[in-house]
Design an enzyme around this catalytic site. Structure first.
Site, PDB file in Angstrom:
ATOM      1  N   LYS A 119       0.818  -1.206   0.000  1.00 18.96           N
ATOM      2  CA  LYS A 119       0.000   0.000   0.000  1.00 18.96           C
ATOM      3  C   LYS A 119       0.859   1.266   0.000  1.00 18.96           C
ATOM      4  O   LYS A 119       2.064   1.242   0.217  1.00 18.96           O
ATOM      5  CB  LYS A 119      -0.977  -0.029   1.169  1.00 18.96           C
ATOM      6  CG  LYS A 119      -2.088  -1.045   0.942  1.00 18.96           C
ATOM      7  CD  LYS A 119      -3.294  -0.797   1.794  1.00 18.96           C
ATOM      8  CE  LYS A 119      -4.473  -1.637   1.295  1.00 18.96           C
ATOM      9  NZ  LYS A 119      -5.667  -1.470   2.141  1.00 18.96           N
TER      10      LYS A 119
ATOM     11  N   ARG B 199      -3.931  -9.705   4.537  1.00 13.40           N
ATOM     12  CA  ARG B 199      -4.339  -9.710   3.123  1.00 13.40           C
ATOM     13  C   ARG B 199      -3.133  -9.279   2.299  1.00 13.40           C
ATOM     14  O   ARG B 199      -2.686  -8.133   2.392  1.00 13.40           O
ATOM     15  CB  ARG B 199      -5.518  -8.769   2.927  1.00 13.40           C
ATOM     16  CG  ARG B 199      -6.104  -8.748   1.513  1.00 13.40           C
ATOM     17  CD  ARG B 199      -7.324  -7.834   1.472  1.00 13.40           C
ATOM     18  NE  ARG B 199      -7.955  -7.831   0.165  1.00 13.40           N
ATOM     19  CZ  ARG B 199      -7.642  -6.994  -0.821  1.00 13.40           C
ATOM     20  NH1 ARG B 199      -6.680  -6.095  -0.639  1.00 13.40           N
ATOM     21  NH2 ARG B 199      -8.276  -7.045  -1.978  1.00 13.40           N
TER      22      ARG B 199
END
Length: 304
Positions: free
Chosen positions: A235, A269
């Site tokens: 991210k 995740r």
């Protein structure tokens, strides 16, 4: 009592989950969720698994690499044009059917559309990953009327809509309050507590400092007593922290995942499954949750 504030027996009951064909003891187990996007504009893979065959192959390869959950996405949360619901169904449902025919792995669907969730569950999905935190009340009804579990995620914006300069009084406290409220709404809608998981939503309407603080204080999210998911893989908060482009964030992602696990995350995740599985299993062993695969070093009459 435990760090969650629950009696130890109640905590164990709260964190024992059956999702699809698999049982998880999240009091001492970490599940690795593999990301497979059937989108041409996903932030990380840039459409590499958009084609049907590529998506199915990536999912089954992730299973072979040790993934516990496969998360199929057909429409990003990030700002962009709205995708017709019928198109999202066409993207995810055939992939779910193909994976289910080949494996009993837990299948998750990353969607905020109730119709997509309904079709996905009928096709064999076990888990709905709603990045809007049940913004649409119909989503709660769809899940309640099924055997599927739900991930309730914190976010502020309407899907595919930007939020300029998001601010919080205390990002962790605000996220915890939001999740607590949405858990109550889910239960009131008929979703059993035993089918609820939570996600603080790293980078979703949050800047890098917010996501770092969520990782550092992840224990406050886990203290709600529900299995907590950390979606940290590749991210922007990792890229900005380390000054790394999207293709060079694996090491930072693994570090963030391990810190989240140490602070109570029980699902991570991830995009890069083999190293993520190794990081999760090693962290489990350090925490005393699992035994080593074997013991040989300095265990005999001679040093190995």
């Amino acid at each position: 009592m435990t760090d969650t504030g629950l009696p130890r027996s109640a905590e164990r009951l709260a964190l024992m989950r059956t999702i699809g064909a698999h049982s998880f003891d999240f009091s001492r187990q970490v599940a690795v969720m593999a990301v497979v996007n059937r989108t041409p504009d996903s932030f990380y893979d840039r459409g590499s698994t958009f084609a049907f065959d590529a998506a199915v192959a990536a999912a089954l390869a992730a299973v072979d690499d040790g993934a516990d959950i496969i998360d199929i996405g057909g429409a990003p949360f990030a700002p962009g044009p709205e995708l017709p619901v019928s198109d999202e169904v066409d993207r995810v449902v055939p992939v779910i059917r193909a994976i289910r025919a080949a494996s009993d792995v837990v299948i998750s669907v990353d969607t905020f559309q109730p119709e997509v969730a309904r079709g996905s569950i009928e096709a064999g999905a076990d888990l709905i990953n709603d990045t809007t935190g049940l913004r649409d009340p119909e989503m709660a009804r769809v899940v309640a009327d099924s055997d599927a579990s739900i991930v309730i995620t914190h976010s502020l914006a309407e899907p595919r809509t930007p939020v300029a300069r998001p601010t919080y009084d205390d990002v962790v406290a605000d996220v915890v309050a939001f999740l607590s409220n949405r858990i109550d709404a889910a239960v009131s809608s008929g979703i059993p507590a035993a089918r609820i998981l939570i996600d603080p939503g790293h980078d979703l309407n949050k800047n890098t400092l917010h996501s770092l603080e969520l990782t550092r204080r992840f224990g406050e999210v886990a203290a709600l007593g529900y299995p907590a998911l950390a979606a940290v893989s590749n991210k922007d908060f990792i890229g900005e922290t380390l000054d790394r482009d999207r293709g060079d964030r694996v090491d930072g992602s693994l570090a963030a995942a391990v810190v989240a696990i140490m602070n109570g995350a029980r699902i991570i995740r991830m995009h890069n499954i083999r190293p993520a599985v190794d990081a999760a299993r090693m962290t489990e062993a350090i925490l005393g949750f699992r035994a080593p695969a074997y013991l040989r070093h300095n265990m005999g009459d001679a040093n190995d």
